[in-house]
Motif scaffolding. Structure first.
Motif, short mmCIF file in Angstrom:
data_model
loop_
_atom_site.label_atom_id
_atom_site.label_comp_id
_atom_site.label_asym_id
_atom_site.label_seq_id
_atom_site.Cartn_x
_atom_site.Cartn_y
_atom_site.Cartn_z
N SER A 6 -2.50 -32.79 5.15
CA SER A 6 -1.95 -31.47 4.82
C SER A 6 -1.86 -31.26 3.31
O SER A 6 -1.80 -30.11 2.84
CB SER A 6 -0.56 -31.30 5.44
OG SER A 6 0.41 -32.10 4.78
N LYS A 7 -1.85 -32.33 2.54
CA LYS A 7 -1.75 -32.24 1.09
C LYS A 7 -3.11 -32.30 0.40
O LYS A 7 -3.20 -32.17 -0.83
CB LYS A 7 -0.86 -33.37 0.56
CG LYS A 7 0.56 -33.36 1.06
CD LYS A 7 1.28 -32.07 0.68
CE LYS A 7 2.70 -32.04 1.19
NZ LYS A 7 3.39 -30.76 0.84
N SER A 8 -4.16 -32.52 1.17
CA SER A 8 -5.48 -32.68 0.57
C SER A 8 -6.00 -31.36 0.02
O SER A 8 -5.81 -30.30 0.61
CB SER A 8 -6.47 -33.23 1.60
OG SER A 8 -7.76 -33.31 1.04
N THR A 9 -6.69 -31.43 -1.10
CA THR A 9 -7.32 -30.25 -1.70
C THR A 9 -8.84 -30.34 -1.62
O THR A 9 -9.55 -29.54 -2.24
CB THR A 9 -6.89 -30.10 -3.17
OG1 THR A 9 -7.24 -31.30 -3.88
CG2 THR A 9 -5.39 -29.88 -3.28
N TYR A 10 -9.33 -31.31 -0.88
CA TYR A 10 -10.78 -31.51 -0.75
C TYR A 10 -11.27 -31.02 0.61
O TYR A 10 -10.49 -30.88 1.55
CB TYR A 10 -11.14 -32.98 -0.94
CG TYR A 10 -10.97 -33.47 -2.36
CD1 TYR A 10 -12.05 -33.45 -3.24
CD2 TYR A 10 -9.74 -33.92 -2.82
CE1 TYR A 10 -11.89 -33.89 -4.55
CE2 TYR A 10 -9.58 -34.35 -4.13
CZ TYR A 10 -10.66 -34.33 -4.99
OH TYR A 10 -10.50 -34.76 -6.28
N ARG A 11 -12.58 -30.80 0.71
CA ARG A 11 -13.17 -30.31 1.96
C ARG A 11 -13.36 -31.43 2.97
O ARG A 11 -13.16 -31.25 4.16
CB ARG A 11 -14.52 -29.65 1.67
CG ARG A 11 -15.21 -29.10 2.91
CD ARG A 11 -16.50 -28.38 2.54
NE ARG A 11 -16.24 -27.27 1.64
CZ ARG A 11 -17.20 -26.50 1.11
NH1 ARG A 11 -18.47 -26.75 1.38
NH2 ARG A 11 -16.88 -25.51 0.30
N TYR A 12 -13.75 -32.63 2.48
CA TYR A 12 -14.02 -33.77 3.36
C TYR A 12 -13.04 -34.89 3.05
O TYR A 12 -12.56 -35.04 1.92
CB TYR A 12 -15.46 -34.26 3.19
CG TYR A 12 -16.47 -33.19 3.49
CD1 TYR A 12 -16.80 -32.85 4.81
CD2 TYR A 12 -17.09 -32.48 2.46
CE1 TYR A 12 -17.71 -31.85 5.09
CE2 TYR A 12 -18.01 -31.47 2.73
CZ TYR A 12 -18.31 -31.17 4.05
OH TYR A 12 -19.21 -30.17 4.32
N ALA A 13 -12.77 -35.68 4.08
CA ALA A 13 -11.78 -36.75 3.92
C ALA A 13 -12.22 -37.99 4.69
O ALA A 13 -13.06 -37.93 5.60
CB ALA A 13 -10.41 -36.29 4.41
N MET A 14 -11.63 -39.14 4.34
CA MET A 14 -11.80 -40.38 5.08
C MET A 14 -10.56 -41.22 4.85
O MET A 14 -9.84 -41.04 3.86
CB MET A 14 -13.05 -41.14 4.62
CG MET A 14 -13.05 -41.50 3.15
SD MET A 14 -14.56 -42.36 2.63
CE MET A 14 -14.31 -43.95 3.40
#
Length: 265
Positions: A34-42
């Motif tokens: 929920s805190k991510s500002t990126y499009r993709y994550a891992m």
């Protein structure tokens, strides 16, 4: 957060909690998403040592904007994997009749073509990729593959490279003994194979767990395809004779081995 090191009563209590509970491990990861500002994550665990070159190839594929052509050879590797897995699940005794695995050039071509296929699908469609890692431990002065809790690897279901949307989040994995997390992902997921060495076997907290050891050879050959009781068939292409183009553990784990030797002395 309540997850590991629990007695049976505590496990039952955690499993009974709703997935909205702040005490569940899945919501630790959901909070970070929920805190991510990126499009993709891992998700990366602290006991994983990644294969840098391979991870970079996949990350670059997600960044690529220009679509590419998927060749018939790329598709052949994909359909060959799919067909053989279905065949082996239905008729496990046929695993020894995989003729391509006995031809060095052909088996190398298949695994490389399959990776090209996955990367091209990522470039064109941004599908999620599931990642796994090989359990490595230190036993009697040597690095060895470690079967921990009947498994030779970790990852797959909870370790993905994926696009963050409102429909991608973690829930509790009810099919495991501990209330760990699993990704709720309803779109296509492509198996990516080995991305890291998993060092849980080296942790002090794992010292009392039951382990079985498989000795590594110089060419990192490991014959487990016949061990069907522990063999996750969907990972077939990445075991044994096909996937050998990964860095040896001695290359990546020099400092780890040095620290283990100090601990043992």
């Amino acid at each position: 957060m309540i997850c590991h090191g629990l007695v049976e009563e505590e496990k039952k209590y955690v499993f009974s909690l709703p997935d909205s509970s702040i005490h569940k491990l899945c919501n630790y990861y959901n909070y970070t998403l929920s805190k991510s500002t990126y499009r993709y994550a891992m998700k990366i665990d602290c006991d994983q040592i990644y294969f840098t070159d391979k991870l970079k190839r996949y990350c670059d594929a997600y960044r690529e904007k220009n679509k590419v052509t998927i060749s018939s050879g790329d598709y052949f590797a994909k359909y060959y994997k799919d067909f053989y897995i279905r065949l082996m699940i239905k008729y496990p005794v046929l695993h020894s009749f995989d003729l391509f695995s006995k031809i060095p050039y052909i088996r190398h071509l298949i695994i490389r073509k399959y990776e090209k296929y996955v990367i091209k699908e990522v470039i064109n469609n941004k599908y999620a990729v599931s990642m796994s890692g090989i359990n490595i431990g230190y036993e009697q002065g040597n690095l060895k593959i470690c079967r921990l809790d009947h498994l030779l690897f970790n990852g797959e279901a909870d370790h993905l490279i994926f696009c963050i949307t409102e429909d991608t989040f973690y829930t509790t994995f009810t099919g495991y003994k501990n209330p760990i997390e699993i990704m709720r992902y309803n779109k296509r997921i492509l198996p990516g194979g080995w991305f890291w060495y998993h060092l849980q076997c080296m942790k002090v907290s794992s010292s009392q767990k039951t382990k079985e050891w498989i000795t590594l050879t110089l060419k990192f050959k490991w014959n487990i395809i016949s061990d069907l009781s522990y063999f996750r068939k969907q990972m077939w292409l990445f075991f044994g004779v096909y996937e050998r183009n990964i860095p040896g553990p001695e290359q990546l784990l020099k400092e780890t081995v040095r620290n283990m030797r100090k601990r043992k002395s």
